[in-house]
Structure formats: C-alpha cells, structure tokens
Motif scaffolding. Structure first.
Motif, PDB file in Angstrom:
ATOM      1  N   LEU A 122      28.647  44.532  33.339  1.00 35.02           N
ATOM      2  CA  LEU A 122      29.461  43.465  32.748  1.00 35.02           C
ATOM      3  C   LEU A 122      29.636  43.701  31.249  1.00 35.02           C
ATOM      4  O   LEU A 122      30.729  43.473  30.707  1.00 35.02           O
ATOM      5  N   TYR A 182      39.233  36.003  41.388  1.00 34.34           N
ATOM      6  CA  TYR A 182      38.717  36.102  40.026  1.00 34.34           C
ATOM      7  C   TYR A 182      39.783  35.859  38.964  1.00 34.34           C
ATOM      8  O   TYR A 182      39.484  35.934  37.774  1.00 34.34           O
ATOM      9  N   ASP A 187      23.076  38.163  39.565  1.00 37.33           N
ATOM     10  CA  ASP A 187      23.809  38.096  38.294  1.00 37.33           C
ATOM     11  C   ASP A 187      23.113  38.921  37.218  1.00 37.33           C
ATOM     12  O   ASP A 187      23.761  39.642  36.452  1.00 37.33           O
ATOM     13  N   MET A 240      34.830  43.005  37.465  1.00 33.40           N
ATOM     14  CA  MET A 240      34.259  42.303  36.311  1.00 33.40           C
ATOM     15  C   MET A 240      35.275  42.219  35.175  1.00 33.40           C
ATOM     16  O   MET A 240      35.392  41.196  34.508  1.00 33.40           O
ATOM     17  N   SER A 296      28.523  37.458  40.031  1.00 37.63           N
ATOM     18  CA  SER A 296      28.309  38.645  40.861  1.00 37.63           C
ATOM     19  C   SER A 296      28.689  38.369  42.315  1.00 37.63           C
ATOM     20  O   SER A 296      28.708  39.301  43.140  1.00 37.63           O
ATOM     21  N   VAL A 310      31.419  34.041  34.681  1.00 31.98           N
ATOM     22  CA  VAL A 310      31.542  35.307  35.404  1.00 31.98           C
ATOM     23  C   VAL A 310      30.460  35.294  36.474  1.00 31.98           C
ATOM     24  O   VAL A 310      29.379  34.720  36.273  1.00 31.98           O
ATOM     25  N   GLN A 321      37.613  39.365  35.777  1.00 32.76           N
ATOM     26  CA  GLN A 321      37.063  38.067  35.387  1.00 32.76           C
ATOM     27  C   GLN A 321      37.102  37.873  33.873  1.00 32.76           C
ATOM     28  O   GLN A 321      37.440  36.792  33.383  1.00 32.76           O
TER      29      GLN A 321
END
Length: 357
Positions: free
Chosen positions: A165, A223, A158, A194, A324, A322, A197
């Motif tokens: 992100l 997501y 992450d 990303m 990874s 969020v 999300q």
C-alpha cells in the motif's frame, strides 16, 4: 537447543527455495528481533523465484543467495538489543513493520533524505549482508531500519498489505492527480487494486482500470473505478478517446508487469500527459521512444518503493479508507511453501500470505 532454531524459506537459486531449519536471529545493539505475524508473496518474489534476469543476471546480481526472502512482513517485537528501545521508540510486544529498504545512511541519497534511492540499496529478502527477509518465524531489524508501529485496531490482513500500500500511495502521488484528470491504471493485481483505492481518494474526473481478468475488474469497480476495460473484449483506445474528446488520458499508471502495458499506455495517453511506471518486468520492453519526445512530449516518471508513505498507509487502513478485503485471497504456513508460490504465481490468487504457525 531447539529454541535457537526456526523454520524459514531459504532462497538458494531460481526455483530452488527450500523450507529449512536455520539459526534464529538475535539482536545486537540498536537492533530488534520480531516474531513474524504474516509475510506477503510479492509479484517480484514470483519473478525472482522464476529466475527473471533483473534479479539473477549480470556480473552483480541483485539477489545474493542463500537468503531468506520476503519484504511484505510485519510482526511483534520479541527481543530488544541494547539501546534499541530508545533507538526505535518501541517496546517488547509492540506490533511493528520496517520499511522494505535498509538505507546505508551514508550515500548522497540517504544524506539528502532520498533514502529510497540509497546507492547500496539493501532490501529485506534479497541480500543477506544487512538482514534476511520475513518468510520465517523471526527476523532481525538492523540499526538503520525504518520502523513504524501498527495500531491494534488494524486487522492481520490489513497490516499485511502496509508495504505494498505504501508503494501504491507513492506511485499515485507521482501521478500528481488533479480533479479534472482522466486517470488510467493498467493492471488490477494487488498493487493496481490498492492504487485504485488511493486514486479514488484523489477524486479525479474519471478513474479507469484495465485488466484481463473480469473478477479483478469487478473488484476495481467496488474500489471506485468509474470505468473498467478488458482488452480481450473492449477497445481500450476507443473507450479512452470517447471520454476525453479524442485527446487521451491525462495520467497513465503502468502496473501490469508486461511489456504490452507500456506500449498500450503510450498510445492511450494524451500529449503532455504524465506516464508513471511502477512495474518490475520479467522481460525487456521495446518501444519507439520518439513518441515520448517528438510526438507527445510526455512526462515519464518512475515510482520505486514507498518512501515517507508508511505512516499514510497505516492511517488510511486505520480509518477504513483502504482495505485488504478482496485483495488478500489465500494464506499458507511456511511448510506449505511449494503450494503457496504456485498459487501466488497464478491467476487463482491476488495476494497470498505466509503465516508462521
């Protein structure tokens, strides 16, 4: 002495990136040296490696080799120069990240708070004038670096996606998403996933993701995408028209990196819609610009880097909003560079990390 050197990837020319032993950086006044925990390989790194014109072309190429690449890094404070503890508000051992741009602090954009558009525009990993990048065992943060601490509860994977992100958050914010909007994200690579999300957290009326890879579309649905479209098998235009009373989507976010993503978006978006362009392209894109003005009066917005979004990215990861998981697919050592760039430059991976031994 052996401990005065380190292993690093050195970019010397397109497709000429070498694993080398180089001088380990040291911290001068108001500078930090960090021990790298991980550094991601970005799509722009792949395009730079392959020799894309935007990086190497023209009289003033963006890349100034030799340079250690890498702007998706984080690590642990290893050395503090004089005054650096007070300057950055960190201590030895802290887990930290610096924003990818190193502002000059002198140009009109830096002075007005628009530092991500700095006229000098030094970015870690592309120009050595200010500092090398993170594809190494250690790297130096210069005094104008923008540094953020990373809480211990955030996993390595992450933490490694904080930089992209932040870019995703900035891009989604540029779309000014409203509750009634139908939003299309074109491209389900690391950034697109990303953005999916983050856009899902904005709760639009419908969130649509377009990509050519079914596995990535499946992740997009996990997501929060309401609808996914594969142009190889689905009619994107008809799908979007069917859910918008034939008008088209309200927001189109382009993150494919392919010219077709632009022409597709101009077709799918409604009149007076908001078109957000994020991609770094490896080839020129040609469109009929009259559709932007005469036919649709579109609001076309660019999105560059992740200004003011790193704290938001860190907070979203810390709260588990969020992730990874599913995005970070591979990890390699620095010595495995040739394999790492080959995998990163293929559809066999989504996000590849380099992890020094």
């Amino acid at each position: 002495m052996a401990d005065s050197e380190m292993t690093a990837i050195v970019c010397r020319a397109p497709k000429d990136y070498r694993v080398e032993r180089v001088q380990r950086p040291s911290a001068a006044r108001n500078e930090l040296v960090i021990r790298i925990a991980a550094c991601g390989i970005c799509a722009s790194d792949c395009k730079c490696w392959s020799g894309a014109k935007m990086f190497w072309g023209g009289p003033n190429p963006w890349v100034k080799a030799p340079v250690i690449p890498g702007h998706e890094f984080f690590g642990y404070v290893e050395e503090l120069g004089e005054g650096a503890q007070e300057h950055f508000g960190v201590q030895k051992g802290d887990r930290v990240i610096a924003e990818q741009i190193v502002p000059c602090a002198k140009c009109r954009y830096c002075k007005s708070g628009e530092y991500w558009m700095c006229e000098v525009h030094n970015i870690f990993g592309f120009q050595r004038e200010v500092a090398d990048g993170g594809m190494a065992e250690y790297m130096r943060f210069p005094p104008t670096a923008i540094v953020h601490k990373i809480p211990d509860g955030i996993s390595l994977e992450d933490a490694a996606i904080i930089e992209p992100l932040a870019c995703a958050i900035h891009t989604v914010n540029r779309g000014d998403i409203q509750l009634s909007d139908v939003v299309v994200i074109a491209g389900a690579g690391p950034l697109g996933l990303m953005m999916t999300q983050v856009a899902h957290l904005k709760t639009p009326k419908k969130l649509v993701v377009i990509d050519l890879v079914e596995e990535r579309l499946a992740l997009a649905r996990e997501y929060g995408a309401d609808i996914t479209i594969n142009p190889k098998t689905d009619d994107a235009l008809e799908t979007i028209r069917s859910i918008t009373d034939r008008y088209g989507c309200d927001v189109y976010i382009e993150t494919t990196g392919a010219p077709a993503g632009v022409t597709q978006g101009l077709e799918l978006i409604r009149k007076l819609g908001r078109f957000v362009e994020f991609s770094v392209f490896g080839a020129d894109t040609t469109v009929d610009w009259s559709i932007i003005g005469d036919r649709k009066e579109l609001d076309v917005r660019g999105a560059h880097l992740g200004p003011y979004c790193y704290p938001i990215a860190i907070d979203l990861l810390a709260r588990g909003l969020v992730t990874s998981k599913g995005i970070v697919t591979h990890g390699f050592t620095l010595e495995e560079w040739d394999e790492a760039i080959a995998v990163a430059n293929s559809l066999d991976s989504i996000k590849v990390l380099l992890k020094p031994k």
